[in-house]
Design a protein around this motif. Structure first.
Motif, PDB file in Angstrom:
ATOM      1  N   HIS A 105      -3.703  -4.075   2.268  1.00  0.00           N
ATOM      2  CA  HIS A 105      -4.940  -3.494   1.938  1.00  0.00           C
ATOM      3  C   HIS A 105      -5.690  -2.717   3.023  1.00  0.00           C
ATOM      4  N   ASP A 134      -1.165  -2.129  -4.502  1.00  0.00           N
ATOM      5  CA  ASP A 134      -1.725  -0.886  -4.174  1.00  0.00           C
ATOM      6  C   ASP A 134      -0.484   0.306  -4.178  1.00  0.00           C
ATOM      7  N   HIS A 156       1.068   3.465  -2.431  1.00  0.00           N
ATOM      8  CA  HIS A 156       0.333   4.389  -3.018  1.00  0.00           C
ATOM      9  C   HIS A 156       0.958   5.416  -3.552  1.00  0.00           C
ATOM     10  N   ARG A 170      -7.494  10.725   1.456  1.00  0.00           N
ATOM     11  CA  ARG A 170      -6.745   9.540   1.615  1.00  0.00           C
ATOM     12  C   ARG A 170      -5.579  10.156   2.791  1.00  0.00           C
ATOM     13  N   HIS A 182      -4.024  -1.234   5.496  1.00  0.00           N
ATOM     14  CA  HIS A 182      -3.214   0.014   5.595  1.00  0.00           C
ATOM     15  C   HIS A 182      -2.625  -0.052   7.166  1.00  0.00           C
ATOM     16  N   ASP A 241       0.952  -1.159   0.105  1.00  0.00           N
ATOM     17  CA  ASP A 241       0.079   0.113  -0.006  1.00  0.00           C
ATOM     18  C   ASP A 241       0.726   1.277   0.015  1.00  0.00           C
TER      19      ASP A 241
HETATM   20 ZN   LIG Z   1      -4.250   0.568  -0.134  1.00  0.00          ZN
END
Ligand SMILES: [Zn+2]
Ligand SMILES: Nc1nc2c(ncn2[C@@H]2O[C@H](COP(=O)(O)O)[C@@H](O)[C@H]2O)c(=O)[nH]1
Ligand SMILES: [Zn+2]
Length: 593
Positions: free
Chosen positions: A242, A74, A30, A396, A244, A28
Motif C-alpha cells: 500500500h 493493488d 498497478h 501516479r 509503495h 502494488d
Molecule cells: Zn498501491
C-alpha cells in the motif's frame, strides 16, 4: 514497433540469502506487468518474472528448500495494460494469473470501482482458488444481495520440501473508500472473531500474515499482539503493501514484516532459516541448517540482468517457455490496445517527487500552471471566476522528456475520475480550501476527515523536506530521458533505491547512488477568470471527484452548509481523457527535433 528498453547496465550486486523457506513478493504492481519501457532498471515483464520464479523453484527443489510466492494487492489501476481496455483488465487478468502465486490478497484499488471489485470475485479469486485469502473482506453478490467472504479467510498447508506447517491470513487495512458491493471489516473486529481465535491456537511451525497493509500501521500491530497472546514463540512472517515503499520491520526476534515497493520496480526476496518443523526434512544441501532463526530480505530490481545474476543463468538458459509465452502475450495485448500510439512530445522531465514543489521540473507545478485551468473549463461558465483543486495522489507517475503515448496517459492519470463543482461559493470560504486540505497530514487514507485535521489557516505551513534517500525513487537509465538532479555520493554507481530499513541498508540487490525526493502537498490548486485587482464575491469551486468528502468537510469547517446535493458535474469527460486532449494539443512535434 514496441519500444524495448535498452539492456540494464551492469552494477555491483548483492546475492540472495537462502534458507529453509524462501519467498518472492510482489505488491502494488498497478498493472505494470509489461515492465518499465523507459527505465531499463525495471524493464523485466511479468513473463520474465514467471521465468525467474520457475528457475528459483528448480533451485529450491535441488537444495531441498521451499519457495512460496506472495502478492499483496493493488494489481489494477495505473498502467494502460489494465486501464486501456473495455472492460478494464480484459488482457491483464489473464496475464497475471499465469504466475503461480501461493498466497494472494486484495488491495484498496481492487475495491474503488464496483466493476473492479466484481471482477476480483469473478476472475482473480477463481484464478487463484485456494490461494486467495480474504480475512476481513466480504463481497455482496449482485444477483441475491447476499454478503459472502470475498474468498476463504485463511489457509493451512505444509510446505513441499521442508514439511513446514504454515497457517496464512490475508488482510486489507481498515479501508473505507470501497465500492458498495464490498464490505471491509476493521481488523480490530476480525481478530476477535471465533474463526481467527481458533486459527491462532492451531499447532503450526509458522504463521504467515499477508496484507495490503503498511508494516508499521495499527492493523499489523494488532494482529501481531493477538497471535503473540496465544503463541509466544511461533515465528510470524508479515508481508505488507500500500505505501509503495521497500520496507522491512522487526516486531520481535521471531516476527518480521517485508514490503516490496511498487509498479514492478521491485520483486521482494525473503528467506527464513532455523524453523523448527515437525514435518519431513529435506536434506538442505549447500545450506547448513541453522539452530537459531534467521530472517533475511533482499529487494530485487526487476530486470533481466539481476534475474540472470541471481539464477546463475544467461540470456539463452534463463528464460522458460512459459515465461516467454507470457511475454509474447503481453506484447500482443499492448499492440491490440495501441498503447504505443503517439500523443505528443514531453518537453522536459516532470517529476512527482524527484523535484521540489513548486519548481520547473515539478509535475504538480506543470499541472497547476499549464493544465488544470485549461481542462477545467465549462463553456457555459467559462467567464466565471473559478478555483480548481486536485489531489496529488491522483497523478501516479513521472513524465519523462520525449515520447508521450496512450500508455503514458494511463500511467500518469489512470482513474475513472471526473471534475465536479459547487457553483457560486463565497470566495472567503473557497480560498481556505487548499490550506485546510493541506494541513491535515496525509488525509486521503480514509474518508473520515476529522475536523481536528483542518487546522486554522494561520497555523498552515507546508514543508518540503528532502526525504532521506532510502525512500528514493529509481531514476531512469536512458540518457536524456531523465537527467534529474542527482545527489550521488558514489559517481561510479547509477542512481536508484538505497533503502534503509529495520535491518540496515544492505537490502537492495543492486548497489546504487542515492537520489532524494521531496514531500508534496495533499492537493494543488489552479485559478481562472479571476479579476486582476480585486477578489470576487463568489467563485465556482471545481475539484476532482475523489476529494469530494474532504472538500465538503472543509467547507463546513468554514461555516458553510454545503452537502452532496450542492455538487454538480463540471465536465462529463474523465480526467484521463482531458489530460490526453491537452497533451495532443500542446505537446505537438515528433520528438526528433
Ligand atoms: Zn498501491
Ligand atoms: N484523483 C483520484 N485519486 C485517487 C483515486 N483513487 C485513488 N486515488 C489516489 O490513490 C491513493 C491510494 O493509492 P495506493 O496505491 O497508495 O493505494 C489515494 O490516496 C488517492 O490519492 C481516484 O479515483 N481519483
Ligand atoms: Zn493501496
Amino acid at each position: 514497433e514496441q519500444p524495448s528498453a535498452p539492456k540494464p547496465v551492469a552494477a555491483p550486486m548483492r546475492p540472495l540469502p537462502w534458507g529453509q523457506l524462501n519467498f518472492l513478493q510482489t505488491t502494488d504492481t498497478h498493472g505494470w506487468h509489461a515492465g518499465h519501457l523507459q527505465e531499463s532498471q525495471y524493464s523485466a515483464d511479468w513473463g520474465d518474472y514467471i521465468s525467474f520464479a520457475e528457475r528459483m523453484h528448480q533451485k529450491a527443489d535441488e537444495i531441498g528448500a521451499d519457495l512460496l510466492l506472495v502478492d499483496t494487492g493493488d494489481r489494477v489501476e495505473g498502467n494502460g495494460l489494465y486501464d486501456a481496455s473495455k472492460p478494464k483488465g480484459r488482457y491483464d487478468y489473464d496475464i497475471f494469473k499465469e504466475q503461480d502465486i501461493d498466497i494472494i490478497c486484495t488491495g484498496n484499488h481492487e475495491l474503488y470501482q464496483a466493476d473492479a471489485a466484481a471482477r476480483e470475485y469473478t476472475q482473480t479469486v477463481p484464478n487463484f482458488k485456494g490461494k486467495y485469502l480474504a480475512s476481513n473482506l466480504d463481497y455482496i453478490k449482485p444477483d441475491t444481495g447476499e454478503r459472502i467472504p470475498m474468498a476463504q479467510r485463511f489457509r493451512k498447508f505444509t510446505t513441499k520440501n521442508q514439511g513446514i506447517r504454515v497457517l496464512a491470513f490475508g488482510f486489507l487495512f481498515d479501508f473505507t473508500g470501497n465500492a458498495n458491493n464490498t464490505i471491509v471489516q476493521p481488523v480490530g473486529k476480525t481478530i476477535e472473531e471465533k474463526w481467527f481465535q481458533d486459527a491462532i491456537r492451531e499447532d503450526v511451525d509458522l504463521f504467515i500474515v499477508i496484507g495490503h497493509v503498511t508494516l508499521h500501521g495499527p492493523e499489523y500491530k494488532a494482529i501481531f499482539k493477538a497471535i503473540r497472546s496465544q503463541k509466544w514463540d511461533t515465528p510470524i512472517q508479515f508481508f505488507g503493501g500500500h505505501s509503495h515503499i521497500r520496507d522491512f520491520a522487526k516486531y520481535d526476534s521471531k516476527a518480521y514484516g517485508f514490503q516490496s515497493g511498487r509498479y514492478m520496480e521491485t520483486v521482494g526476496w525473503m528467506s527464513i532459516d532455523g524453523i523448527k518443523s515437525k514435518g519431513k526434512k529435506g536434506d538442505l544441501k549447500e545450506l547448513e541448517l541453522r539452530s537459531d532463526m534467521s530472517f533475511q530480505r533482499r529487494y530485487i530490481d526487476n530486470n533481466l540482468f539481476g534475474y540472470r545474476y541471481h539464477t546463475g543463468l544467461n540470456e539463452s538458459t534463463f528464460p522458460t517457455g512459459h515465461g516467454q509465452n507470457v511475454s509474447a502475450s503481453i506484447h500482443k495485448a499492448r499492440k491490440a490496445l495501441n498503447l504505443d500510439y503517439f500523443y505528443g512530445c514531453a518537453p522536459k522531465d516532470l517529476w512527482m517527487s524527484r523535484a521540489p514543489y513548486p519548481s520547473d521540473n515539478s509535475l504538480y507545478s506543470w499541472l497547476e500552471k499549464e493544465v488544470l485551468a485549461d481542462v477545467a473549463t465549462n463553456p457555459k461558465r467559462k467567464d466565471k471566476p473559478r478555483m480548481v483543486i486536485f489531489n496529488t495522489g491522483g497523478m501516479r507517475f513521472d513524465i519523462f522528456k520525449g515520447t508521450f503515448t496512450r500508455d503514458s496517459t494511463y500511467i500518469v492519470s489512470p482513474f475513472v475520475s471526473t471534475l465536479k463543482y459547487i457553483k457560486d461559493v463565497p470566495f472567503k470560504a473557497a480560498s481556505q480550501m487548499l490550506p485546510l486540505l493541506n494541513n491535515g497530514g496525509p488525509i486521503f487514507e480514509s474518508t473520515e476527515l476529522q475536523p481536528w485535521q483542518l487546522a486554522p489557516p494561520e497555523q498552515l505551513a507546508i514543508h518540503y523536506d528532502i526525504i532521506a534517500p532510502q525512500l528514493s525513487i529509481q531514476d531512469s537509465f536512458i540518457s536524456g530521458a531523465a537527467q534529474a538532479p542527482l545527489l550521488s555520493s558514489s559517481p561510479d554507481l547509477v542512481p536508484g533505491y538505497t533503502t534503509k530499513d529495520d535491518a540496515g541498508d544492505d537490502g537492495d540487490d543492486t548497489l546504487h547512488a542515492p537520489i532524494s525526493f521531496y514531500k508534496i502537498p495533499n492537493c494543488i490548486q489552479a485559478t481562472a477568470s479571476m479579476a486582476e485587482k480585486s477578489d470576487p464575491e463568489t467563485v465556482d469551486l471545481v475539484f476532482i471527484d475523489f476529494i469530494q468528502p474532504w472538500v465538503l468537510t472543509a467547507l463546513q469547517f468554514t461555516g458553510q452548509t454545503y452537502n452532496n446535493s450542492h455538487v454538480e458535474n463540471y465536465r462529463p469527460e474523465i480526467f484521463t481523457d482531458l489530460l490526453a486532449g491537452w497533451i495532443k494539443e500542446h505537446w505537438r512535434g515528433d520528438c526528433r527535433s
